[in-house]
Design an enzyme around this catalytic site. Structure first.
Site, PDB file in Angstrom:
ATOM      1  N   LEU A  77      33.904  21.253  30.774  1.00 28.59           N
ATOM      2  CA  LEU A  77      35.352  21.071  30.700  1.00 28.59           C
ATOM      3  C   LEU A  77      35.883  21.929  31.832  1.00 28.59           C
ATOM      4  CD1 LEU A  77      36.543  21.438  26.979  1.00 28.59           C
ATOM      5  CD2 LEU A  77      36.908  19.497  28.497  1.00 28.59           C
ATOM      6  N   ASP A  78      36.749  21.391  32.674  1.00 29.37           N
ATOM      7  CA  ASP A  78      37.214  22.211  33.790  1.00 29.37           C
ATOM      8  C   ASP A  78      38.032  23.393  33.286  1.00 29.37           C
ATOM      9  OD1 ASP A  78      40.024  21.456  33.698  1.00 29.37           O
ATOM     10  OD2 ASP A  78      39.478  19.589  34.675  1.00 29.37           O
ATOM     11  N   LYS A  79      38.234  24.336  34.151  1.00 24.69           N
ATOM     12  CA  LYS A  79      38.917  25.590  33.810  1.00 24.69           C
ATOM     13  C   LYS A  79      40.304  25.341  33.217  1.00 24.69           C
ATOM     14  CE  LYS A  79      40.663  29.627  36.245  1.00 24.69           C
ATOM     15  NZ  LYS A  79      40.792  30.240  37.553  1.00 24.69           N
TER      16      LYS A  79
END
Length: 184
Positions: free
Chosen positions: A41-43
């Site tokens: 999951l991206d930041k």
């Protein structure tokens, strides 16, 4: 015995155990040793992240040929009309790639979700809306690129489900052991 962990990844945390100085990572959450993120999951996104020490399971989960469903709740800028939702569900082009057809719906009623820290940008003159998107593929920043392509930029993105496993009652930064059979 292999371990399978459901973790509510908070906003601003990398989906890995190492990072640059000052970055928040999975190492900040007292997760068990020798487990690794099964996907990313991206930041800027939050929600369900699976971790495991079962290498073949992680390989299966990440293999695009297995096309397991992932469900996201997405707060978008503006209120999409029926045509925008249909365009999203039919697949949209971003960065030269056309996404596969997916399930898209407006959440009704709109969910009551605790505010994020830091808060999502707010504009008095532009409403926001929560939609649900169920994908069977996972390109880099795909949901954000998809919503932007139909004129509704993503403001907040929460992964709610992977396969059969849902986020349930977890809150940001909390994890729990789950059974493999609860995922697929």
């Amino acid at each position: 015995m292999p371990r399978y962990i459901a973790f509510y990844k908070p906003y601003g945390v990398l989906s890995q155990f190492t990072g640059e100085k000052g970055q928040r990572t999975l190492a900040d959450f007292a997760l068990p040793e020798k487990v690794y993120a099964a996907g990313r999951l991206d930041k800027d996104s939050e929600g369900l992240l699976l971790l495991s020490d079962d290498g073949p399971f992680i390989k299966k989960l990440l293999n695009p040929d297995n096309a397991h469903e992932r469900v996201y709740w997405v707060e978008i800028e503006g209120e999409p009309n029926k045509a925008a939702l249909e365009e999203l569900s039919g697949g949209v082009v971003f960065k030269g790639y056309k996404s596969k057809p997916c399930r898209v719906s407006r959440l009704d009623p709109q969910p009551d979700i605790a505010p994020r820290d830091p808060p999502v940008r707010f504009r008095k003159s532009i409403p926001t809306c929560w939609i649900e998107i169920a994908l069977t593929e996972g390109k880099n920043r795909q949901v954000r690129r998809m919503t932007a392509s139909v004129g509704h930029p993503t403001l907040r993105l929460i992964r709610k489900k992977i396969g059969k496993l849902t986020l349930t009652d977890l809150v940001p930064g909390i994890w729990q052991d789950v059974k493999k059979m609860d995922i697929f």
